[in-house]
Motif scaffolding. Structure first.
Motif, PDB file in Angstrom:
ATOM      1  N   THR A  30      34.460  35.865  37.025  1.00 47.06           N
ATOM      2  CA  THR A  30      34.933  37.238  37.237  1.00 47.06           C
ATOM      3  C   THR A  30      33.759  38.202  37.146  1.00 47.06           C
ATOM      4  O   THR A  30      33.684  39.181  37.885  1.00 47.06           O
ATOM      5  N   LEU A  31      32.848  37.896  36.257  1.00 51.57           N
ATOM      6  CA  LEU A  31      31.677  38.766  36.092  1.00 51.57           C
ATOM      7  C   LEU A  31      30.750  38.636  37.303  1.00 51.57           C
ATOM      8  O   LEU A  31      30.184  39.621  37.766  1.00 51.57           O
ATOM      9  N   ILE A  32      30.563  37.417  37.799  1.00 53.88           N
ATOM     10  CA  ILE A  32      29.835  37.205  39.061  1.00 53.88           C
ATOM     11  C   ILE A  32      30.706  36.302  39.929  1.00 53.88           C
ATOM     12  O   ILE A  32      30.640  35.069  39.859  1.00 53.88           O
ATOM     13  N   PRO A  33      31.559  36.921  40.769  1.00 51.87           N
ATOM     14  CA  PRO A  33      32.544  36.141  41.528  1.00 51.87           C
ATOM     15  C   PRO A  33      31.912  35.428  42.727  1.00 51.87           C
ATOM     16  O   PRO A  33      30.914  35.906  43.274  1.00 51.87           O
ATOM     17  N   PRO A  34      32.519  34.299  43.114  1.00 52.60           N
ATOM     18  CA  PRO A  34      32.061  33.659  44.346  1.00 52.60           C
ATOM     19  C   PRO A  34      32.450  34.513  45.555  1.00 52.60           C
ATOM     20  O   PRO A  34      33.497  35.145  45.546  1.00 52.60           O
ATOM     21  N   ASP A  35      31.574  34.587  46.523  1.00 54.14           N
ATOM     22  CA  ASP A  35      31.936  35.204  47.813  1.00 54.14           C
ATOM     23  C   ASP A  35      31.196  34.402  48.884  1.00 54.14           C
ATOM     24  O   ASP A  35      31.333  33.186  48.899  1.00 54.14           O
ATOM     25  N   TRP A  37      28.294  33.814  48.723  1.00 54.90           N
ATOM     26  CA  TRP A  37      27.333  33.110  47.882  1.00 54.90           C
ATOM     27  C   TRP A  37      28.042  32.589  46.648  1.00 54.90           C
ATOM     28  O   TRP A  37      29.076  33.122  46.250  1.00 54.90           O
ATOM     29  N   PRO A  38      27.496  31.539  46.011  1.00 57.13           N
ATOM     30  CA  PRO A  38      28.164  30.959  44.845  1.00 57.13           C
ATOM     31  C   PRO A  38      28.436  31.985  43.752  1.00 57.13           C
ATOM     32  O   PRO A  38      27.685  32.949  43.575  1.00 57.13           O
ATOM     33  N   GLY A  39      29.520  31.752  43.041  1.00 49.91           N
ATOM     34  CA  GLY A  39      29.814  32.562  41.865  1.00 49.91           C
ATOM     35  C   GLY A  39      28.991  32.079  40.686  1.00 49.91           C
ATOM     36  O   GLY A  39      28.217  31.116  40.789  1.00 49.91           O
ATOM     37  N   ALA A  92      39.912  40.643  37.349  1.00 51.16           N
ATOM     38  CA  ALA A  92      39.063  41.834  37.405  1.00 51.16           C
ATOM     39  C   ALA A  92      39.820  43.060  36.883  1.00 51.16           C
ATOM     40  O   ALA A  92      39.266  43.886  36.149  1.00 51.16           O
ATOM     41  N   THR A 119      28.510  39.946  30.162  1.00 54.13           N
ATOM     42  CA  THR A 119      27.915  40.334  31.445  1.00 54.13           C
ATOM     43  C   THR A 119      26.409  40.106  31.422  1.00 54.13           C
ATOM     44  O   THR A 119      25.830  39.579  32.383  1.00 54.13           O
ATOM     45  N   GLU A 120      25.781  40.499  30.325  1.00 53.09           N
ATOM     46  CA  GLU A 120      24.327  40.321  30.232  1.00 53.09           C
ATOM     47  C   GLU A 120      23.962  38.841  30.222  1.00 53.09           C
ATOM     48  O   GLU A 120      23.035  38.416  30.915  1.00 53.09           O
ATOM     49  N   ALA A 123      24.408  37.422  33.671  1.00 57.81           N
ATOM     50  CA  ALA A 123      23.317  37.846  34.562  1.00 57.81           C
ATOM     51  C   ALA A 123      22.030  37.087  34.242  1.00 57.81           C
ATOM     52  O   ALA A 123      21.271  36.733  35.150  1.00 57.81           O
ATOM     53  N   PHE A 126      22.341  33.796  35.836  1.00 57.15           N
ATOM     54  CA  PHE A 126      22.405  33.883  37.304  1.00 57.15           C
ATOM     55  C   PHE A 126      21.076  34.296  37.918  1.00 57.15           C
ATOM     56  O   PHE A 126      20.652  33.744  38.933  1.00 57.15           O
ATOM     57  N   TYR A 127      20.403  35.300  37.304  1.00 57.70           N
ATOM     58  CA  TYR A 127      19.213  35.880  37.939  1.00 57.70           C
ATOM     59  C   TYR A 127      17.877  35.405  37.359  1.00 57.70           C
ATOM     60  O   TYR A 127      16.836  35.568  37.996  1.00 57.70           O
TER      61      TYR A 127
END
Lengths: 150, 543
Positions: A30-35, A37-39, A92, A119-120, A123, A126-127
């Motif tokens: 939910t914080l970084i959802p798939p679209d 690109w991968p979630g 969400a 969230t942090e 991220a 993810f990043y």
């Protein structure tokens, strides 16, 4: 640094119970959802957290334990279903409500703060560089066009 | 007991230069460094543990365990912190110290930077003062550092400075797409611009290659060794001369004095924790503004019960670093071309002569940020930081955002200080520092003024949206730490004299940012190096 070879799902289930781990996976996505690109989960955030909870994020484990339980209770109260059984839009919507308007059940810390922490961490998984356990195959870097040469 | 002509405590920007100069002058030199010598692989490319982003650790020392500091918050509460904590004000602990992992911005201070009190007066509550030396005193040493280590820049565009005696040894690094936009934007505003001077090879020089324009410069080690720090220039040269002994993982406990109070050497702990004493004719402290103040304050004696050089209780005062002013801009098209290091175009239009403002600072485009740092620091307010919106924002805009920022010339205050904590000790049992105080309001005023200039520049360069900036009053130190052993002619208000020799001691010198009276509106490393060279030159001549 302790690095386990078990799957992140099983490590997190051992840590938070099956329901807690499912809620965490749903939270990550939910914080970084798939679209297109991968979630977060597919990109390796679960791997990052599974490793992190045994290392630099160990002090956050009790917070996650308690807050995932509160999130599940909020979910039951809202739709009589576990958070992981929500549609992405419902998830969400619940997080936005918790962040903006507050909670219906007891939380050890304000839910907005837990969402910020999660969230942090998501991220980071993810990043940050794949060496931290997440961002599989540098997928987020490909998504945003961060090209590394040399 | 081993005896040396000179013992230097700390192998960073200042100590590394001093070692090179003194060894070349034939002095037997012992260089003590509390950290290790770090390879490229040791430093690594961890985006959560770097000198730039110390979220869970650091990559250039010190070890997270056993090296605590105490910080006092603005409400007066004391907290024990580790090196990865922002309040710790870490500045690396390894051979080369910060120069192992810096971005290498190589600015000379301006003549006005040495005369702040004369130009602006002394704001109430501040300890603003002139330096006892001038830009002209330092200019020959700036030149030596620029040529010895190697700076890539364009002297003809340094119109904010007096003319150079000798241009830079290398052309600037390549222009970037962003820099071209900023150069055009500044032209529209009628602002002068200059290329960011960098301690990075733009061509093969001194046996090391040119920069390959990678994306991991500031905060990391150079993959091809094109970046010049003391660890790959003056320190290896000093060792190769046969006159310099480098001991790593050697933590200096104190400066030792004889029964008359005169310094005779130092005591240090080796990597096994064994305590050694060495004697030397001259002692040079170069541990950075926080650790050098700690060393002096811990070097108590019958003659100086408050610490060496601290009879007038000046050691540790005036801690300063740099507030960073700036803004982020979003452009219609990609401005990211991936050409590192990224810091390329600057203006010194606002370092001085700003109406109602004490001083100012430089502005420049920034080093390439890691994706996590972009997510953490550059998403505009109003965009929810999670969900589809945040992911989409990163995807659409990572290559369209750019930030402009720069170091603010701080207005020092004695309230900001380093002292010794009465109870907390490090792993060797040495009392640790306590950092306290909050910035002078004039510093914050300058920072807000410079935020606005960064916004102006971004908008003039085509940004469709700008955000960022804003400042609290937090204590400043960090990688640009300075000021705690101020240079001056009057022992009542300073710690070292104009030769950087500690007042009241004929053989104790300081070679690091501690001696800066003010810290300029510039990255301070070239000034630290030039001053260390001048100080070491003086030692070589006097001893």
């Amino acid at each position: 640094m302790a690095i386990s070879t078990a799957s992140p799902g099983s490590i997190l289930a051992a840590q938070f119970g099956a329901a807690g781990a499912e809620a965490l996976q749903a939270l990550i996505d939910t914080l970084i959802p798939p679209d297109d690109w991968p979630g977060g989960w597919e990109a390796g955030v679960g791997d990052y957290l599974a490793r992190g909870f045994a290392n630099q994020l160990s002090s956050f484990v009790p917070t996650y334990m308690a807050c995932l339980a509160s999130l599940s209770a909020e979910a039951q109260l809202a739709y009589s279903r576990p958070f992981a059984g929500f549609t992405p839009a419902e998830r969400a919507e619940l997080l936005e409500r918790l962040e903006d308007s507050g909670s219906a059940v007891e939380w050890v810390i304000p839910p907005a703060r837990f969402i910020r922490i999660a969230t942090e961490h998501t991220a980071e998984g993810f990043y940050a560089d794949p060496g931290n356990g997440g961002n599989k195959d540098s997928v987020s870097w490909k998504m945003i066009g961060f090209e590394v040469a040399g | 007991m081993n005896h040396y002509d000179v013992v230097i405590v700390g192998a960073g920007a200042g100590g590394g230069i001093a070692a090179g100069v003194l060894a070349a002058a034939g002095k037997s030199t012992l260089l003590l460094e509390r950290g290790r010598s770090l390879s490229f692989e040791d430093v690594a490319r961890d985006h959560l543990r770097s000198q730039r982003t110390s979220r869970y650790g650091v990559n250039a020392g010190p070890d997270l365990e056993g090296n605590p500091r105490v910080i006092v918050d603005q409400a007066g509460g004391a907290h024990i912190v580790e090196p990865a904590d922002g309040g710790y004000s870490n500045n690396a602990a390894c051979v080369g110290s910060g120069t192992r992992v810096y971005g290498g911005q190589a600015w000379r201070f301006m003549p006005q930077d040495f005369r702040m009190a004369s130009i602006y007066g002394v704001p109430e509550g501040s300890s603003l003062a002139d330096w006892p030396i001038t830009h002209e005193d330092l200019a020959p040493f700036y030149e030596k550092v620029e040529w010895e280590l190697g700076v890539s820049a364009d002297a003809s565009r340094m119109t904010h400075l007096p003319p150079y005696n000798r241009p830079y040894p290398m052309e600037p690094l390549p222009m970037t797409k962003r820099a071209m936009l900023f150069e055009a934007g500044a032209k529209g505003l009628n602002w002068h611009t200059t290329r960011v001077p960098l301690l990075i090879n733009s061509t093969t020089r001194n046996g090391r290659p040119a920069c390959i324009n990678c994306q991991h410069c500031v905060g990391f080690a150079c993959p091809v060794d094109a970046k010049s720090g003391t660890q790959n220039t003056t320190i290896p040269q000093a060792i190769a001369s046969g006159k310099c002994t480098l001991v790593t993982q050697a933590m200096t406990e104190r400066i030792i004095v004889d029964s008359s109070g005169r310094a005779t050497g130092v005591a240090y702990f080796d990597r096994e924790g064994v305590r050694h004493e060495v004697s030397a004719d001259v002692i040079v402290a170069s541990g950075g503004a926080i650790e050098t103040a700690r060393l002096l304050l811990n070097s108590t004696s019958a003659q100086e019960p408050l610490g060496l050089g601290n009879a007038h209780e000046q050691v540790g005062l005036n801690l300063q670093g740099h507030y960073y002013a700036g803004a982020v801009g979003l452009f219609e098209e990609d401005v990211w071309d991936g050409i590192g290091p990224g810091a390329c175009m600057a203006t010194c239009e606002f370092n001085h002569d700003n109406d109602g403002i004490v001083g100012g600072g430089l502005l420049a485009d920034d080093f390439i940020a890691t994706p996590f740092s972009v997510w953490n620091g550059m998403i505009p307010p109003g965009v929810r930081r999670w969900g589809v919106e945040a992911k989409q924002w990163m995807r659409d805009n990572h290559r369209r955002v750019a930030d402009i920022k720069g170091p603010v010339h701080e207005i020092p205050t004695s309230v900001c200080r380093v002292s010794i904590d009465p109870t907390v000790r490090d792993k060797y049992g040495i009392p640790v520092v306590r950092l306290s105080g909050f910035a002078h309001e004039e510093t914050v005023k300058v920072a807000r003024f410079m935020d606005a200039r960064a916004r102006d520049w971004l908008i003039a360069s085509g940004a469709k949206e700008v955000w960022g900036g804003g400042h609290g009053r937090g204590l400043s130190g960090g990688q640009h730490q300075a000021g705690t052993c101020r240079m001056g002619d009057d022992p009542l208000t300073s710690v070292v004299d104009a030769n950087c020799r500690v007042h009241g001691h004929d053989n104790v010198y300081i070679a690091d940012g501690s001696v800066h009276v003010t810290n300029g509106g510039f990255n301070p490393v070239l000034t630290i190096m030039a001053l260390a060279w001048r100080t070491a030159d003086g030692i070589a001549k006097a001893w």
